[in-house]
Write an enzyme that holds these catalytic residues in place. Structure first.
Site, mmCIF file in Angstrom:
data_model
loop_
_atom_site.group_PDB
_atom_site.id
_atom_site.type_symbol
_atom_site.label_atom_id
_atom_site.label_comp_id
_atom_site.label_asym_id
_atom_site.label_seq_id
_atom_site.Cartn_x
_atom_site.Cartn_y
_atom_site.Cartn_z
ATOM 1 N N ARG A 1 44.736 44.021 43.692
ATOM 2 C CA ARG A 1 43.365 44.320 44.043
ATOM 3 C C ARG A 1 43.152 43.773 45.457
ATOM 4 N NH1 ARG A 1 40.074 41.313 42.167
ATOM 5 N NH2 ARG A 1 41.296 40.000 40.781
ATOM 6 N N TYR B 1 46.848 51.275 43.593
ATOM 7 C CA TYR B 1 47.155 50.184 42.668
ATOM 8 C C TYR B 1 46.080 49.991 41.610
ATOM 9 C CZ TYR B 1 47.742 45.721 40.534
ATOM 10 O OH TYR B 1 47.864 44.742 39.580
ATOM 11 N N LYS C 1 38.072 47.471 36.245
ATOM 12 C CA LYS C 1 37.285 46.460 36.950
ATOM 13 C C LYS C 1 36.022 47.072 37.581
ATOM 14 C CE LYS C 1 40.406 43.288 36.207
ATOM 15 N NZ LYS C 1 40.174 42.231 35.205
ATOM 16 N N HIS D 1 34.383 39.303 31.717
ATOM 17 C CA HIS D 1 35.845 39.306 31.905
ATOM 18 C C HIS D 1 36.441 38.433 30.803
ATOM 19 C CE1 HIS D 1 39.410 38.381 34.826
ATOM 20 N NE2 HIS D 1 39.649 39.473 34.138
ATOM 21 N N SER E 1 42.769 34.389 36.520
ATOM 22 C CA SER E 1 44.164 34.844 36.447
ATOM 23 C C SER E 1 45.074 33.615 36.369
ATOM 24 C CB SER E 1 44.497 35.653 37.695
ATOM 25 O OG SER E 1 44.240 34.874 38.836
ATOM 26 N N CYS F 1 46.016 32.024 33.799
ATOM 27 C CA CYS F 1 45.738 31.050 32.735
ATOM 28 C C CYS F 1 46.264 31.547 31.393
ATOM 29 C CB CYS F 1 44.242 30.804 32.634
ATOM 30 S SG CYS F 1 43.583 29.892 34.045
ATOM 31 N N ASN G 1 48.051 36.132 26.763
ATOM 32 C CA ASN G 1 48.844 35.341 25.801
ATOM 33 C C ASN G 1 47.946 34.751 24.710
ATOM 34 O OD1 ASN G 1 51.056 35.847 27.400
ATOM 35 N ND2 ASN G 1 51.006 33.855 28.438
ATOM 36 N N ASP H 1 40.900 41.605 28.062
ATOM 37 C CA ASP H 1 40.421 41.500 29.444
ATOM 38 C C ASP H 1 38.920 41.686 29.616
ATOM 39 O OD1 ASP H 1 40.664 43.152 32.562
ATOM 40 O OD2 ASP H 1 41.077 41.045 32.199
ATOM 41 N N ASN I 1 52.554 39.968 40.705
ATOM 42 C CA ASN I 1 51.437 40.711 40.119
ATOM 43 C C ASN I 1 51.906 42.019 39.479
ATOM 44 O OD1 ASN I 1 48.649 41.001 39.532
ATOM 45 N ND2 ASN I 1 48.467 42.507 41.165
ATOM 46 N N ARG J 1 52.981 44.682 36.621
ATOM 47 C CA ARG J 1 52.151 44.951 35.453
ATOM 48 C C ARG J 1 52.847 45.818 34.413
ATOM 49 N NH1 ARG J 1 46.843 42.585 35.323
ATOM 50 N NH2 ARG J 1 46.625 41.615 37.372
ATOM 51 N N PHE K 1 50.609 27.481 24.451
ATOM 52 C CA PHE K 1 51.106 28.647 23.709
ATOM 53 C C PHE K 1 50.660 28.567 22.246
ATOM 54 C CE2 PHE K 1 53.106 30.277 27.341
ATOM 55 C CZ PHE K 1 53.595 29.201 28.055
ATOM 56 N N GLU L 1 50.792 26.401 20.100
ATOM 57 C CA GLU L 1 50.179 25.118 19.707
ATOM 58 C C GLU L 1 48.686 25.113 20.012
ATOM 59 O OE1 GLU L 1 54.054 23.674 18.591
ATOM 60 O OE2 GLU L 1 51.978 23.689 17.911
ATOM 61 N N ASN L 2 48.227 26.050 20.827
ATOM 62 C CA ASN L 2 46.784 26.136 21.102
ATOM 63 C C ASN L 2 46.009 26.499 19.842
ATOM 64 O OD1 ASN L 2 47.276 25.481 23.737
ATOM 65 N ND2 ASN L 2 47.263 27.598 24.455
HETATM 66 C C1 LIG Z 1 48.221 31.086 24.744
HETATM 67 C C2 LIG Z 1 48.907 30.631 25.783
HETATM 68 C C3 LIG Z 1 48.217 30.104 26.941
HETATM 69 N N1 LIG Z 1 49.198 29.443 27.872
HETATM 70 C C4 LIG Z 1 49.393 28.100 27.782
HETATM 71 O O1 LIG Z 1 48.818 27.434 26.894
HETATM 72 C C5 LIG Z 1 50.236 27.493 28.732
HETATM 73 N N2 LIG Z 1 50.598 26.195 28.934
HETATM 74 C C6 LIG Z 1 51.428 26.216 30.007
HETATM 75 C C7 LIG Z 1 52.070 24.978 30.593
HETATM 76 C C8 LIG Z 1 53.377 24.775 29.902
HETATM 77 C C9 LIG Z 1 54.506 25.428 30.400
HETATM 78 C C10 LIG Z 1 55.750 25.216 29.781
HETATM 79 C C11 LIG Z 1 55.858 24.409 28.653
HETATM 80 N N3 LIG Z 1 57.093 24.227 28.104
HETATM 81 C C12 LIG Z 1 57.415 23.437 27.105
HETATM 82 C C13 LIG Z 1 58.810 23.519 26.629
HETATM 83 O O2 LIG Z 1 56.615 22.700 26.603
HETATM 84 C C14 LIG Z 1 54.712 23.786 28.131
HETATM 85 C C15 LIG Z 1 53.463 23.991 28.757
HETATM 86 N N4 LIG Z 1 51.609 27.471 30.489
HETATM 87 C C16 LIG Z 1 50.869 28.267 29.697
HETATM 88 N N5 LIG Z 1 50.668 29.623 29.736
HETATM 89 C C17 LIG Z 1 51.330 30.434 30.748
HETATM 90 C C18 LIG Z 1 50.397 30.482 32.004
HETATM 91 C C19 LIG Z 1 50.851 31.513 33.009
HETATM 92 C C20 LIG Z 1 50.395 32.875 32.633
HETATM 93 C C21 LIG Z 1 49.834 30.204 28.812
HETATM 94 O O3 LIG Z 1 49.653 31.433 28.856
HETATM 95 MN MN LIG Z 2 41.453 40.647 34.282
#
Ligand SMILES: C=CCn1c(=O)c2[nH]c(Cc3ccc(NC(C)=O)cc3)nc2n(CCCC)c1=O
Ligand SMILES: [Mn+2]
Length: 601
Positions: free
Chosen positions: A73, A212, A221, A241, A263, A265, A269, A288, A378, A380, A508, A510-511
């Site tokens: 963008r 793009y 958007k 958003h 972006s 974050c 995922n 999104d 970036n 996609r 990931f 664990e959230n």
């Molecule tokens: C639901 C998941 C949300 N999340 C996260 O919760 C998250 N946390 C992290 C930081 C992180 C990166 C690697 C590890 N690796 C290990 C092995 O613990 C741990 C945390 N990166 C993350 N990412 C990737 C960000 C770039 C797009 C991510 O998307």
């Molecule tokens: Mn977006």
């Protein structure tokens, strides 16, 4: 005047006007059929714009490479052309609508010569919605047509539903690369002059010079955020958003959560999370955009107006987002600026060990020894949301889902604890309005600079951000005065680091432990510590069952350090001053109250 495709006179008049200006060789009305997709993608493969992937790897899928100058963008070329400059506000570029239109009219003059102008009728949200949100995109890019078929409900069904007088948002797009007779096309035609212009009062979008995604798939958007945010302000709803997810507890209790993250974050995922906590289930409604309006029950109901996922490829793999990978494995997708493997599949950074050889996003040979990444940061994937294995049934319900919690999240190494519950709605708006995130390589500028990105909407607010904050404050009245019906607001940060720079929280899947705490706070069960910044989870209140984590790290990731927060206040003051007298007084009051609480701490 009747026409084989429609008797919508305003639409026909507009098409005639644009065709007379842009002088395409032919006009094609898109019907959104499989036959049309096959014709378009065959043409694109023929012209070299697309490479067909190995059907055994990704059936009916394609690899595209943009011109290196057309990879994201273009915020500095994005304009909100409100009648009154004051309505664009300090976070938008503005030009007088008449001036922008006369300037762009000259750019469009003859711009489609030698090309086909496609008429793309589309609908943001289900066609059987109470008031379907129609758009028609006129474009000279078959890549855009193919992508719009994935990202929106598009084609003959929409045209039929529009009848002969439905309102629609006219979306005009040209790549700005006329073809002289006999001239052969380039793989990614575009123009170094780019304008992405919005006309809020007339609800129109004019885009020129870029092929793009965010600049050319005008339903996303441009329509579903910038124009829709203006309509939402006027009509009392929210165009945000945000991801939308359905969370089901082991006991079968269902909660719906919306989340706004800048972006880098990991919004997609989170929207498609594979929980590690036993018995918890996440289903996806959107990754999104969320349109939210109060129902008669005083609750905030959200729908996802999109029909596809347009996700950042690098960093997406079976560890970070297994459901995205399962979605993509079904094919029917377009990959842009990723790498191509020798056996006709795609690859990008984050997918584990790279193959010995790849064709990179610039079409050049790439090996693991290459300095530059194989895929653009970036790059996609563009894929049908219905292929998502955990798509919630509610995705198809025109009513949407009632939101129980709103998460605001940013990427901060320090200061912001893992999860905080807002004290009330206004405090929640304060948290959203002051949302901050560190810049990363995916965006332009230096890495690691803290930027304010209010409600993660900074590039997408179609009007004065101060008015936008006021609109959020005023939305509380929509809950028919019963604050208990409002979603609770939470602020999360997955990215806090320890002194050595390591991540304190595994993130990931664990959230899901944080999502459990959020749900239990909604039920009034989970414990929290009252801190100057809000209700913060205590280590004991998080379900850490089965998680191998140092208790000191849990303490650190939840810590509220008054000095760190006091250091933030001048930045917030400077940020709020940008909005002058349009900044709601209650937000200044929140800042003052926070300062007072921190001083007492
Ligand atoms: C639901 C998941 C949300 N999340 C996260 O919760 C998250 N946390 C992290 C930081 C992180 C990166 C690697 C590890 N690796 C290990 C092995 O613990 C741990 C945390 N990166 C993350 N990412 C990737 C960000 C770039 C797009 C991510 O998307
Ligand atoms: Mn977006």
């Amino acid at each position: 005047m009747s026409h084989p495709h429609t008797s919508h006179s305003r639409l026909l008049a507009w098409i005639d006007e644009v065709a007379a200006l842009t002088t395409p060789d032919r006009i094609v009305w898109c019907d959104g059929s499989d036959a049309e997709w096959t014709r378009l993608t065959d043409e694109l493969v023929e012209s070299g714009a697309l490479v067909r992937l190995n059907p055994e790897k990704k059936p009916n899928s394609f690899w595209a490479r943009t011109d290196p100058s057309d990879v994201a963008r273009v915020e500095e070329r994005t304009f909100i052309c409100s009648a009154d400059e004051a309505d664009a506000g300090p976070t938008n570029n503005w030009m007088a609508p008449a001036e922008m239109k006369s300037l762009m009219t000259e750019l469009y003059r003859g711009s489609m010569r030698g090309r086909t102008m496609y008429v793309v009728p589309f609908c943001m949200g289900p066609l059987d919605a109470e008031n379907p949100m129609f758009g028609v995109e006129l474009t000279d890019s078959p890549y855009v047509v193919a992508s719009m078929r994935i990202m929106t409900r598009m084609g003959a069904e929409v045209l039929r539903k529009m009848g002969d007088d439905a309102d629609f948002v006219p979306c005009l797009h040209s790549i700005g690369a006329p073809l002289e007779p006999g001239q052969s096309d380039v793989a990614w035609p575009c123009n170094e002059t780019k304008y992405i212009s919005h006309f809020p009062e007339t609800r129109e979008i004019w885009s020129f010079g870029s092929g793009y995604g965010g600049n050319s798939l005008l339903g996303k958007k441009c329509y579903a955020l910038r124009i829709a945010s203006v309509a939402a302000r006027d009509e009392g709803w929210l165009a945000e958003h945000m991801l939308i997810m359905k969370l089901t507890s082991p006991e079968g209790v269902v909660r719906y959560i919306a989340g706004a993250f800048p972006s880098a974050c990991g919004k997609t995922n989170l929207a498609m999370l594979d929980p590690t906590l036993e018995g918890w289930k996440v289903e996806t409604i959107g990754d999104d955009i969320a349109w939210m309006r109060f129902g008669e029950d005083g609750r905030l109901w959200a729908t996802n107006p999109e029909f596809g996922l347009f996700g950042v490829a690098p960093g997406t793999d079976f560890h970070t987002n297994p459901n995205a990978m399962r979605t993509l494995a079904k094919g029917n997708s377009v990959f842009t600026n990723v790498a191509l493997t020798d056996d006709g599949d795609i690859w990008w950074e984050g997918m584990g060990e790279p193959p010995a050889h790849l064709t990179d996003w610039k079409g050049q040979d790439w090996t693991p020894e290459s300095e530059a990444p194989s895929s653009h940061p970036n790059s996609r994937f563009c894929t049908p949301i219905e292929q998502c294995p955990i798509l919630a049934d509610e995705y198809h319900d025109p009513r949407g889902v009632p939101i129980d919690a709103i998460l605001f999240g940013g990427r901060r190494k320090t200061t912001i604890p893992l999860v905080t519950e807002a004290r009330d709605w206004v405090h929640g708006v304060y948290l959203g309005a002051t949302l901050s995130s560190e810049t990363t390589a995916a965006a332009v500028g230096q890495v690691g600079v803290v930027r304010r990105d209010p409600m993660a909407m900074l590039p997408f607010i179609g009007y004065h951000a101060g008015d936008y904050f006021q609109h959020w404050i005023d939305m509380a009245k929509g809950a028919s005065g019963d604050a208990s019906k409002l979603p609770k607001v939470f602020y999360v940060n997955w990215f806090r680091r320890d002194a050595d720079g390591g991540f304190l929280w595994p993130g990931f899947g664990e959230n899901s432990r944080v999502l459990k705490w959020v749900v239990e706070r909604l039920d009034g069960k989970a414990d929290a510590v009252e801190t100057p910044i809000g209700h913060v989870a205590t280590p004991e209140s998080l379900d850490l069952t089965g998680l191998d984590i140092d208790p000191a790290a849990v303490e650190a990731v939840l810590r509220v350090d008054s000095d760190e927060w006091l250091a933030e206040l001048p930045q917030v003051t400077e940020w709020f001053e940008k909005f002058g007298d349009k900044l709601p007084a209650v937000l200044w009051a929140e800042l003052d109250a926070l300062r007072a609480r921190l001083a007492d701490a």
